[in-house]
Scaffold this active site. Structure first.
Site, mmCIF file in Angstrom:
data_model
loop_
_atom_site.group_PDB
_atom_site.id
_atom_site.type_symbol
_atom_site.label_atom_id
_atom_site.label_comp_id
_atom_site.label_asym_id
_atom_site.label_seq_id
_atom_site.Cartn_x
_atom_site.Cartn_y
_atom_site.Cartn_z
ATOM 1 N N ASP A 111 0.764 -1.299 -0.062
ATOM 2 C CA ASP A 111 0.022 -0.066 -0.106
ATOM 3 C C ASP A 111 1.021 1.233 0.090
ATOM 4 O O ASP A 111 2.042 1.245 0.140
ATOM 5 C CB ASP A 111 -0.833 0.112 1.197
ATOM 6 C CG ASP A 111 -0.416 0.224 2.498
ATOM 7 O OD1 ASP A 111 0.436 0.714 2.582
ATOM 8 O OD2 ASP A 111 -0.468 -0.746 3.204
ATOM 9 N N ILE A 112 0.074 2.397 -0.322
ATOM 10 C CA ILE A 112 0.953 3.655 -0.312
ATOM 11 C C ILE A 112 1.729 4.048 0.920
ATOM 12 O O ILE A 112 2.862 4.624 0.759
ATOM 13 C CB ILE A 112 -0.069 4.855 -0.554
ATOM 14 C CG1 ILE A 112 0.623 6.185 -1.207
ATOM 15 C CG2 ILE A 112 -1.034 5.086 0.444
ATOM 16 C CD1 ILE A 112 -0.384 7.031 -1.825
#
Length: 235
Positions: A111-112
């Protein structure tokens, strides 16, 4: 063919359409054809050559990049794959070509807010190895946390938690130091580690993937990449 790890389902259809698949020596021409477990499936030389040309890239993804296609203004990790960001110690003889970015897809997302080893590949076989439903490939993470872990917390992280109404597979979770855990998983639910930690009263403040199967991040610098070398295997 996909179940035997020969290729992805999409590749299988393309190979069959081209007449590049044989079952017990007989060319298969109809999509959806079935083979019995005792039958031998082989690929023609053209199909094997096509697979050998598939590119796989190892990227040390920084925080702030999304693994898949960019959306809502976020930056796509594949945008980091440029000649000037290639790891200087990459031993692969391949020369960078823009065609290496065509059809490149993440096999196991980060994820980011996470960093570390991201695999981007054109090879459906590798994608299946890493993220197929029956994948047993281990993924290893270093996870910095805040909060106090209860007496049964570590045992629950190893086995006993449920996400989205489904029990998680057993994991191997140990303390790396006083504020960092090491997670070894063989599944990859959405934001799994963060949600596991939340269930036992911990907050994740840093997450880094350092290994997928036998492939380790090693000394690959953040934001840089290298090719998967011939002979390197995930298991």
């Amino acid at each position: 063919m996909a179940e035997q790890g020969m290729c992805s389902r999409r590749e299988a259809d393309a190979f069959i359409e081209r007449g590049w698949v044989r079952v017990d020596g007989v060319v298969v021409s109809e999509l959806g054809s079935k083979a019995w477990p005792n039958q031998k499936i082989t690929l023609e030389r053209q199909a094997r050559q096509r697979q050998q040309e598939r590119i796989t890239i190892l990227l040390n993804k920084p925080v702030g990049y999304v693994s898949g296609q960019a959306e809502k203004g976020y930056r796509w990790a594949a945008a980091l794959i440029r000649p000037e960001t290639r790891y200087r110690n990459d031993r692969s003889p391949l020369k960078f070509d823009p065609s290496h970015l065509r059809g490149l897809a993440p096999a196991g997302r980060l994820d980011i807010d996470s960093q570390g080893l991201l695999i981007l590949t054109q090879d459906g076989r590798i994608a299946r190895q890493l993220i197929g439903e029956d994948s047993e490939i281990e993924k290893e993470y270093l996870v910095r946390v805040q909060g106090k872990l209860g007496a049964s917390g570590l045992a629950l992280l190893n086995h006993g938690l449920v996400l989205d109404g489904k029990k998680l597979r057993p994991a191997h979770v140990t303390w790396q130091n006083e504020d960092q855990l090491r997670f070894i998983l063989n599944e990859g639910r959405k934001r799994q580690i963060r949600r596991m930690c939340e269930q036992v009263g911990l907050k994740v403040v840093g997450l880094k993937r350092v290994r997928m199967g036998r492939i380790v991040l090693g000394d690959l610098p953040s934001g840089q990449w290298r090719y998967l070398k011939e002979g390197e295997r995930f298991f």
